[in-house]
Design an enzyme around this catalytic site. Structure first.
Site, PDB file in Angstrom:
ATOM      1  N   TYR A 179     -28.837  55.445   9.311  1.00  0.00           N
ATOM      2  CA  TYR A 179     -28.269  56.625   8.937  1.00  0.00           C
ATOM      3  C   TYR A 179     -26.921  56.165   8.415  1.00  0.00           C
ATOM      4  CZ  TYR A 179     -25.217  60.771   9.771  1.00  0.00           C
ATOM      5  OH  TYR A 179     -24.650  61.669   9.184  1.00  0.00           O
TER       6      TYR A 179
ATOM      7  N   GLU B  18     -24.871  62.701   2.789  1.00  0.00           N
ATOM      8  CA  GLU B  18     -25.538  62.115   3.952  1.00  0.00           C
ATOM      9  C   GLU B  18     -26.864  62.024   3.724  1.00  0.00           C
ATOM     10  OE1 GLU B  18     -26.849  65.010   6.990  1.00  0.00           O
ATOM     11  OE2 GLU B  18     -25.930  64.039   8.529  1.00  0.00           O
TER      12      GLU B  18
END
Lengths: 393, 307
Positions: free
Chosen positions: A116, A204
């Site tokens: 991530y 993101e």
């Protein structure tokens, strides 16, 4: 302002952030041409809407999954046909869902491991923060809650920019080595440049992946921009997709109104964001449900009030309206005249409670009372909220 | 006394020749505020005239401060130039810059805030209503009004008010004045995610000000500034404090007007902040109509009489 995944990935490529090869189609006729740009083999089919949770979403016709893996390009073409034009409901779209108007085909990558990576503003320090984790491909909120130690946070000093030692820290903590480390370092640096140069509010990447051959790729991409900075990025404004926005919110923005639709049946029209939020709260406190957030700004001109009433009445759930204006500088009588004209112009039939306070309020209330309109006056916010809740009950 | 400003504070207006800045400069002059200079690059040597006042205009903040002894500037310039306007105040060594401008890019504010580190200048805002220290005249005339708040709703007294939101500040001040309770200073810190002065900064000033006997702390969803302030109050502040948090009904992930007012996680919901307020001994206003009454409850519990 939000953009689609395919637009975000085009932006990534421009800044040297590697992504899987992909192609876009907006009609079934374009599927063949789009797929011809990709090699034969495993292909991903991805619905393009401005909402998360696509993979686990369900279309309104019962078809499951807005993001699908296909073994061949022929399968991909068939799956795309089921998604395009269909309405996808995810945890973020609300029950109405969003119509899929664009399909994004990408090469299905060989995944060694998922990570991530995100860049956003850290409000406490007023600096950009890079957030990374070895737990990719899952909800990051869950990681933050269950295993906060697995979230790596690096604050970037805006005077210097992202420092090499900070990139090394990220690489080490994420456990990259060899060619992966080199590729990941380059990707992180370029992603930070993209964030800074485009005035992004948030970038993101979930998941960021490594492949068996040592490549590091952004498999997904979510990017939003600071709307205050759009004036210096015409190339980003061009990416805006009005299909993804509530038509009432678009109309509101034309009149400098800040409007957000909610699920309730009591509409509110308020000046100031804090007071508008509080007005929603007090409606709920007395047992009602707010239909919207609507801030007409400090001025509350007649044209704005008329536009606001029209937007409010465009919501069929609305059963009553609460106007709450604190006329600090503005003359309350001018605001009252605006309300009277607006109500007459739109032919309002619903219950209306008006709470006016501030400058020249006595004259304003007199104007409302003399108008012959069927409206109820509220003395305080609490009084007004109780009255409108009672009227729509 | 009061915090940040007093009725004798000398003030510069950046953007005094614009519609917005000009209108509010006039209202401040009418209130009795010491507006001593205007700044508009290229219009130095001209004058801003209103109701017998003749305010000189300068090309730069440094020139204006040097000629008039002003220590505070209020900024009304458009967003693309506002960051620059703030830094000009820092360069001129002012004590306080109050940025009213709404819509400054976040990146500009990140850079401005970093550049201000170590300087003596305090920034209030941006996207804020400003600050008012009420005066002793009719409708609090004779006070210091910086920004866009209505002066007449105030009353000189001993309650400090701090909030992000303009109209919610007015609501609190109006409730107090209607009950005959005056204010020492009312401060709007602004609704942007990157701002100069935090809730906590203002709370510390109120706590140290002998003329402030009680405090209303108004917050909203998003960020953790209110929580930070509440925990400090619990540990350090003996004065009665009432609090209100706006946005209990706001859905997660939607910005409610203020760029900063957005629920991102479990800690920045209204419910979470209200729970912390209670835990820290802050009397919570159950509705926005209850702010002044909540303060009276808090004052009574501590044996403090307000007027």
């Amino acid at each position: 302002m939000n953009i689609h995944e395919y637009q975000a990935k085009a932006l990534f490529e421009k800044f040297g952030v590697p992504v899987p090869k992909g192609a876009v189609a907006t009609t079934p006729e374009e599927f063949i041409n789009a797929l011809s740009q990709l090699p034969e083999g495993p292909t991903m089919v991805k619905s393009q809407i401005h909402a998360g949770g696509r993979g686990k979403g369900t279309f309104t016709d019962g078809y499951k999954g807005g993001v699908k893996f296909c073994k061949t390009k022929a399968d991909a073409k068939e799956v795309a046909g089921k998604m395009l034009g269909n309405t996808l409901v995810t945890i973020q779209t609300g029950p109405a869902g969003r119509k899929v108007q664009t399909i994004y085909f990408t090469v299905a990558s060989d995944i060694k491991k998922e990570y991530y990576l995100a860049i956003l503003l850290d409000r406490n320090s007023s600096k950009p923060v890079i957030v990374a984790s070895t737990e990719g491909g899952v909800e990051i909120e869950k990681v933050a809650h269950d295993t906060p130690e697995k979230l790596i946070r690096v604050l970037v000093d805006p005077a210097y920019g992202l420092a090499d030692f900070q990139v090394r820290e990220l690489i080490t903590k994420l456990g990259f080595a060899g060619p992966e480390a080199k590729n990941a370092a380059k990707l992180i640096r370029n992603l930070y440049t993209a964030f800074w140069e485009t005035d992004a509010a948030m970038i993101e990447v979930n998941p960021l992946i490594t492949t068996p051959t040592g490549d590091v790729l952004a498999l997904d991409a979510k990017v939003s921009f600071d709307s205050n900075a759009l004036y210096r990025h015409p190339e980003i404004v061009a990416l805006r997709d009005l299909n993804e926005e509530d038509p009432k919110e678009i109309e509101a923005s034309k009149f400098s109104l800040s409007y957000i639709a909610l699920d309730g049946n009591i509409a509110c029209l308020v000046n100031g964001a804090g007071l508008a939020m509080s007005t929603m709260d007090i409606i709920q406190h007395f047992g009602g449900t707010p239909a919207n957030f609507l801030d007409v700004g400090g001025g509350a001109s007649k044209d704005q009030v008329i536009a606001a009433f029209k937007i409010i009445l465009g919501d069929k759930n609305v059963k009553g309206i609460l106007v709450n204006i604190f006329g600090g500088i503005m003359d309350c009588n001018v605001i009252a005249q605006g309300i009277v004209e607006a109500v007459k112009e739109v032919g309002l039939k619903l219950p209306l409670v008006v709470r006016l306070e501030g400058n020249n309020v006595a004259a304003g209330k007199a104007t409302l009372n003399a108008s012959g309109l069927k409206l109820v006056s509220g003395d305080t916010m609490a009084d007004a909220a109780q009255k409108i809740v009672k009227l729509v009950a | 006394m009061s915090i940040l400003i007093t009725p004798t504070t000398k003030i510069i207006v950046q953007g005094i020749t614009g519609d917005f800045g000009g209108r509010h400069a006039k209202l401040s002059l009418d209130y009795g505020t010491q507006i001593v200079a205007g700044v508009t690059p290229g219009k130095g040597g001209q004058f801003f005239e209103h109701a017998g006042h003749k305010v000189p205009i300068f090309n730069s903040v440094a020139d204006a401060a040097k000629a008039t002894g002003a220590t505070v500037s209020v900024i009304y310039v458009p967003p693309p130039f506002a960051g620059d306007a703030i830094l000009e105040c820092v360069d001129a060594g002012l004590d306080l810059a109050v940025a009213i401008t709404e819509g400054i890019p976040v990146k500009d504010m990140i850079r401005v805030k970093r550049a201000m580190q170590g300087s003596k200048t305090r920034l209030l805002g941006p996207n804020c209503p400003g600050v008012v220290t009420p005066g002793t005249g009719k409708d609090s005339h004779g006070g210091c009004r910086i920004g866009i708040a209505p002066g007449y709703i105030h009353k000189k007294g001993h309650v400090g008010v701090v909030s992000r939101s303009g109209t919610l500040t007015y609501e609190a001040v109006f409730q107090l004045t209607s009950k005959g309770i005056g204010q020492s200073t009312a401060v709007g810190i602004g609704g942007d995610p990157v701002n100069g002065t935090s809730h906590l900064d203002v709370i510390k000033l109120f706590n140290a000000d002998p003329d402030t006997h009680a405090i209303i702390l108004i917050g909203e969803i998003g960020g953790n500034a209110e929580v930070e302030a509440a925990r400090w109050i619990k540990a350090n502040c003996q004065k009665p404090v009432a609090g209100f948090i706006a946005g209990a009904t706001a859905p997660a992930g939607r910005r409610m007007g203020h760029a900063g007012a957005i629920v991102g996680g479990a800690e920045d919901t209204a419910a979470a902040k209200i729970a912390v307020f209670k835990e820290c001994g802050i009397e919570v206003a159950v509705t926005p109509s209850d702010m002044a009454d909540a303060l009276l409850r808090a004052a009574k519990a501590k044996g403090v009489t307000l007027s």
